[in-house]
Design an enzyme around this catalytic site. Structure first.
Site, PDB file in Angstrom:
ATOM      1  N   CYS A   1       0.864  -1.183   0.000  1.00  0.00           N
ATOM      2  CA  CYS A   1       0.000   0.000   0.000  1.00  0.00           C
ATOM      3  C   CYS A   1       0.905   1.238   0.000  1.00  0.00           C
ATOM      4  O   CYS A   1       2.131   1.126   0.137  1.00  0.00           O
ATOM      5  CB  CYS A   1      -0.852  -0.004   1.273  1.00  0.00           C
ATOM      6  SG  CYS A   1       0.191   0.007   2.746  1.00  0.00           S
TER       7      CYS A   1
ATOM      8  N   HIS B   1      -1.207  -4.963  19.469  1.00  0.00           N
ATOM      9  CA  HIS B   1      -0.659  -4.623  18.147  1.00  0.00           C
ATOM     10  C   HIS B   1       0.025  -3.261  18.221  1.00  0.00           C
ATOM     11  O   HIS B   1      -0.430  -2.362  18.932  1.00  0.00           O
ATOM     12  CB  HIS B   1      -1.779  -4.602  17.103  1.00  0.00           C
ATOM     13  CG  HIS B   1      -1.254  -4.423  15.693  1.00  0.00           C
ATOM     14  ND1 HIS B   1      -1.006  -3.191  15.150  1.00  0.00           N
ATOM     15  CD2 HIS B   1      -0.900  -5.335  14.749  1.00  0.00           C
ATOM     16  CE1 HIS B   1      -0.533  -3.350  13.918  1.00  0.00           C
ATOM     17  NE2 HIS B   1      -0.470  -4.644  13.649  1.00  0.00           N
TER      18      HIS B   1
ATOM     19  N   GLU C   1       0.183  -0.762  16.226  1.00  0.00           N
ATOM     20  CA  GLU C   1      -0.642   0.417  15.884  1.00  0.00           C
ATOM     21  C   GLU C   1      -1.561   0.794  17.057  1.00  0.00           C
ATOM     22  O   GLU C   1      -1.747   1.976  17.361  1.00  0.00           O
ATOM     23  CB  GLU C   1      -1.486   0.133  14.631  1.00  0.00           C
ATOM     24  CG  GLU C   1      -2.318   1.348  14.233  1.00  0.00           C
ATOM     25  CD  GLU C   1      -3.261   1.072  13.062  1.00  0.00           C
ATOM     26  OE1 GLU C   1      -2.891   0.295  12.166  1.00  0.00           O
ATOM     27  OE2 GLU C   1      -4.367   1.635  13.068  1.00  0.00           O
TER      28      GLU C   1
ATOM     29  N   SER D   1       1.680 -10.025  10.437  1.00  0.00           N
ATOM     30  CA  SER D   1       1.033  -8.924   9.723  1.00  0.00           C
ATOM     31  C   SER D   1      -0.468  -8.982   9.970  1.00  0.00           C
ATOM     32  O   SER D   1      -1.134  -9.956   9.614  1.00  0.00           O
ATOM     33  CB  SER D   1       1.331  -9.032   8.225  1.00  0.00           C
ATOM     34  OG  SER D   1       0.367  -8.289   7.504  1.00  0.00           O
TER      35      SER D   1
ATOM     36  N   ASN E   1      -2.924  -7.163   8.601  1.00  0.00           N
ATOM     37  CA  ASN E   1      -3.794  -7.156   7.418  1.00  0.00           C
ATOM     38  C   ASN E   1      -3.740  -8.480   6.672  1.00  0.00           C
ATOM     39  O   ASN E   1      -4.731  -8.916   6.090  1.00  0.00           O
ATOM     40  CB  ASN E   1      -3.493  -5.929   6.540  1.00  0.00           C
ATOM     41  CG  ASN E   1      -2.241  -6.081   5.717  1.00  0.00           C
ATOM     42  OD1 ASN E   1      -2.293  -6.611   4.632  1.00  0.00           O
ATOM     43  ND2 ASN E   1      -1.096  -5.626   6.232  1.00  0.00           N
TER      44      ASN E   1
HETATM   45  S1  SF4 Z   1      -2.263  -0.804   5.572  1.00  0.00           S
HETATM   46 FE1  SF4 Z   1      -1.422   0.558   7.142  1.00  0.00          FE
HETATM   47  S2  SF4 Z   1       0.358   1.492   6.141  1.00  0.00           S
HETATM   48 FE2  SF4 Z   1      -0.960   0.675   4.513  1.00  0.00          FE
HETATM   49  S3  SF4 Z   1      -2.286   2.402   3.875  1.00  0.00           S
HETATM   50 FE3  SF4 Z   1      -3.368   1.155   5.406  1.00  0.00          FE
HETATM   51  S4  SF4 Z   1      -2.919   2.230   7.322  1.00  0.00           S
HETATM   52 FE4  SF4 Z   1      -1.388   2.896   5.863  1.00  0.00          FE
END
Ligand code: SF4
Length: 305
Positions: free
Chosen positions: A12, A124, A126, A218, A220
């Site tokens: 991203c 996490h 974040e 990770s 995501n």
């Molecule tokens: S996944 Fe995390 S680093 Fe990537 S655009 Fe989304 S918020 Fe930003």
């Protein structure tokens, strides 16, 4: 066997920027450049930057005074900036601007007197960074949505970690809205998270099995695997061809492949090559053209062309 290659996938804009920041800092200041927390959650990316002179640490107090440090894309609590100042470190902040937006919202809602609920995963990086911005209550939907005993009319603002499951977050938000009807809901799930989860759902309609390419730590990437499983399709998280077990592919004629926001495309290509498909089909739901500018520290010192 057919491989169905989902898109958008992979890096991203926040990850591209964070990697560029470390690479540029190494060029500009020379090694070593310290990185507080893995710059992005992928060991291949981290190893390639460490080979150029980056040193990853978990605590700012491990960094020698006067050094250059890059703070990771996930965001950091104010305490880390204070520690860095006390050690006279030169901080280059690679926090993704979409995470910084959540930090700014948290501070604003706190100033406005609202009570803040953060939907996110305990521990996490974040979430640690966001929780440092203002007092707030964490709802980790994996533990159930346990809400405080506040009056139903309490002014509540709801923030979210950027990389959660779209569907799980919607369920948690609904439970909060039932309890606090006037709650101000911010949807902080980022575009990359939302797009990749939509792709995985589309892949699940066509594939016998889905391989999500990405690292175990990770957020995501883990969510992508869970979203695929929730659609009833077997899904596995692998960070490269060496992690594919033969039983993952038992009888599969159509293998869906997608990668998370912190996964280099080279790992996706290595997995696809290892599968030796007879056919590769592309399933593309959207084009992404988002980019973020570099942090001021690196922009200001950029050589004029
Ligand atoms: S996944 Fe995390 S680093 Fe990537 S655009 Fe989304 S918020 Fe930003």
């Amino acid at each position: 066997m057919e491989v169905i290659l989902g898109s958008p996938r992979g890096f991203c804009a926040g990850v591209v920027r964070a990697i560029d920041v470390v690479a540029l800092a190494l060029q500009r200041f020379g090694p070593p450049v310290y990185v507080k927390h893995q710059i992005v959650h992928n060991p291949t990316v981290v190893a390639s930057l460490e080979a150029k002179g980056a040193i990853t640490v978990e605590d700012v107090e491990e960094i020698p005074p006067g050094s250059v440090v890059v703070f990771s894309a996930h965001g950091s609590p104010p305490e880390d900036y204070r520690k860095a100042q006390a050690r006279n470190l030169r901080v280059i902040d690679a926090t993704c601007p979409l995470v910084t937006k959540v930090h700014n919202e948290a501070r604003r809602f706190h100033r406005e007197g609202k009570r803040i609920i953060l939907i996110g995963h305990r521990g996490h990086q974040e979430v640690r960074g966001t929780m440092g911005q203002a007092p707030m209550l964490l709802v980790d939907e994996r533990e159930g949505v346990h809400l405080p005993d506040w009056d139903a009319n309490t002014e509540v603002a709801v923030l979210t970690q950027t990389t959660l499951s779209v569907d799980d977050t919607a369920r948690a938000v609904e439970a909060i809205r039932q309890r606090f009807p006037k709650a101000l809901i911010r949807n902080d799930l980022c575009y990359a998270t939302t797009n990749r989860q939509a792709v995985v759902k589309a892949l699940a309609k066509e594939a016998d099995v889905i391989l999500v390419i990405g690292a175990r730590n990770s957020s995501n990437c883990n969510r992508l695997r869970e979203v695929a499983s929730a659609q009833g399709v077997p899904a596995y998280l692998v960070n490269g061809p060496e992690e594919i077990r033969p039983e993952y592919l038992n009888g599969a004629q159509r293998v869906g492949v997608i990668s998370g926001a912190s996964t280099p495309e080279s790992l996706v290509q290595a997995v696809v090559n290892a599968l030796r498909p007879q056919r590769i089909r592309h399933l593309t739901l959207a084009e992404e053209d988002i980019t973020f500018v570099l942090p001021r520290e690196l922009r200001e010192e950029a050589p004029t062309p």
